[in-house]
Design an enzyme around this catalytic site. Structure first.
Site, mmCIF file in Angstrom:
data_model
loop_
_atom_site.group_PDB
_atom_site.id
_atom_site.type_symbol
_atom_site.label_atom_id
_atom_site.label_comp_id
_atom_site.label_asym_id
_atom_site.label_seq_id
_atom_site.Cartn_x
_atom_site.Cartn_y
_atom_site.Cartn_z
ATOM 1 N N GLY A 56 0.812 -1.218 0.000
ATOM 2 C CA GLY A 56 0.000 0.000 0.000
ATOM 3 C C GLY A 56 0.838 1.258 0.000
ATOM 4 C CG ASN A 115 -1.010 3.397 -3.973
ATOM 5 O OD1 ASN A 115 -1.333 3.593 -2.803
ATOM 6 N ND2 ASN A 115 -1.748 2.709 -4.817
ATOM 7 N N GLY A 162 -0.140 8.131 1.267
ATOM 8 C CA GLY A 162 -0.191 8.142 2.726
ATOM 9 C C GLY A 162 1.090 7.765 3.423
ATOM 10 C CB ILE A 163 1.748 6.374 6.819
ATOM 11 C CG1 ILE A 163 0.935 5.087 6.832
ATOM 12 C CG2 ILE A 163 0.986 7.490 7.523
ATOM 13 C CD1 ILE A 163 0.707 4.543 8.231
ATOM 14 C CB SER A 201 -5.655 1.373 13.963
ATOM 15 O OG SER A 201 -6.543 2.384 14.390
ATOM 16 C CE1 TYR A 254 -8.990 0.253 9.725
ATOM 17 C CE2 TYR A 254 -9.387 1.318 11.844
ATOM 18 C CZ TYR A 254 -8.576 1.089 10.741
ATOM 19 O OH TYR A 254 -7.347 1.690 10.668
#
Length: 300
Positions: free
Chosen positions: A28, A30, A32-33, A145, A172
């Site tokens: 992931g 591409n 953000g963090i 998270s 989530y």
């Protein structure tokens, strides 16, 4: 979120070691963090593999990274894609960063029929990690998270087949709790196998990213916009706990997060997790169930 006190100066990216000659995979990456972490790894000499679902976006992102990069296709919501990624891999991996994720989207399922958040955030990374472990030489970092604190692993309905999905926030939280239980059990298994690889986890606090842009919850989207404007730290700061967990001195199964504003911002430190995320029995059971669901087992 309780930060562990330290007398050392606040940790900054400048304290990262030289990573020349190493390879780091960031899922992931591409935006953000994930993208910010990739930039920092590359600036410190690593060859960074951006493992992304959309290779065009990945190539655009890689063009903004100064250093050695590579873009490879990986769809964590499709176990066939995960297997293909691993089957096409050759060479040592210093760090695997399990960063990609989805946040409270409308109800959906992965290609294999799992609830989208549990299937992507947990099962996809579970399979990827175990398939790549023979190539790992350093660390597995899984991005969790603070939402894990409200999570509950419902083994009778992991796929939300009988429960009301509502806004998706409970699903989530379950997936993020699963991330930390996965880290706990992975570290235990690595120690049992006398492996030098360690498993760590991190959370970014409140970071200004587009992670929640696909949510179907209008109220959550509004709250998110307000939080990003008034509370959130920039994505580059949100990536710091991931970089810390990947390169700073860390205990096995250690959890890194921001040190200020109640764990929402600030330099990264070791932080505490909810008691549910330290439950060894639940972690072992989740691992066993995850092996059954994915058909992927611990390699040793």
């Amino acid at each position: 979120m309780t930060a562990h006190p330290t007398a050392d100066p606040p940790w900054t990216v400048e304290r990262m070691p030289d990573l020349t000659g190493t390879t780091i995979i960031v899922t992931g990456a591409n935006s953000g963090i994930g993208l910010e972490a990739a930039r920092s790894f590359a600036l410190h000499g690593a060859h960074v593999v951006l493992a992304v679902r959309d290779e065009h976006r990945g190539s655009d992102a890689a063009a903004t990274v100064e250093g050695s990069t590579e873009v490879r296709h990986l769809d964590l919501a499709d176990l066939a894609s995960v297997r293909a990624f691993a089957e096409n891999w050759h060479g040592d991996i210093r760090v695997l960063v399990n960063n990609a994720g989805v946040l409270v989207p409308p109800f959906g399922r992965t290609r294999d029929g799992f609830e989208l958040q549990f299937g992507t955030n947990h099962l996809g990374h579970f399979a990827l990690t175990n398939l790549l472990l023979p190539y790992l030489t350093g660390r597995v970092v899984t991005v969790a998270s603070s939402a894990h604190r409200t999570g509950h692993i419902d083994f009778d309905d992991l796929d939300w087949s009988t429960r009301a999905y509502r806004a998706g926030s409970d699903a989530y939280a379950q997936s993020k709790l699963a991330n930390l239980l996965f880290t706990l059990e992975l570290q235990h298994r690595l120690e049992e196998a006398d492996s030098r690889v360690i498993a760590t986890a991190a959370h970014p606090g409140m970071a200004a990213t587009n992670l929640g842009s696909g949510t179907g919850n209008a109220m959550l989207k509004l709250v998110g916009k307000i939080a990003v404007r008034w509370v959130a730290q920039p994505a580059v700061a949100g990536a710091a706990p991931t970089l810390y967990a990947a390169t700073a001195p860390m205990p096995g199964a250690g959890y890194a997060g921001p040190s200020r504003r109640g764990g929402m911002a600030g330099p990264p430190v070791l932080v505490d997790r909810a008691a549910a995320a330290e439950d060894r029995a639940t972690a072992a059971r989740l691992w066993s169930v995850s092996e059954e669901l994915t058909g992927v087992a611990f390699p040793w």
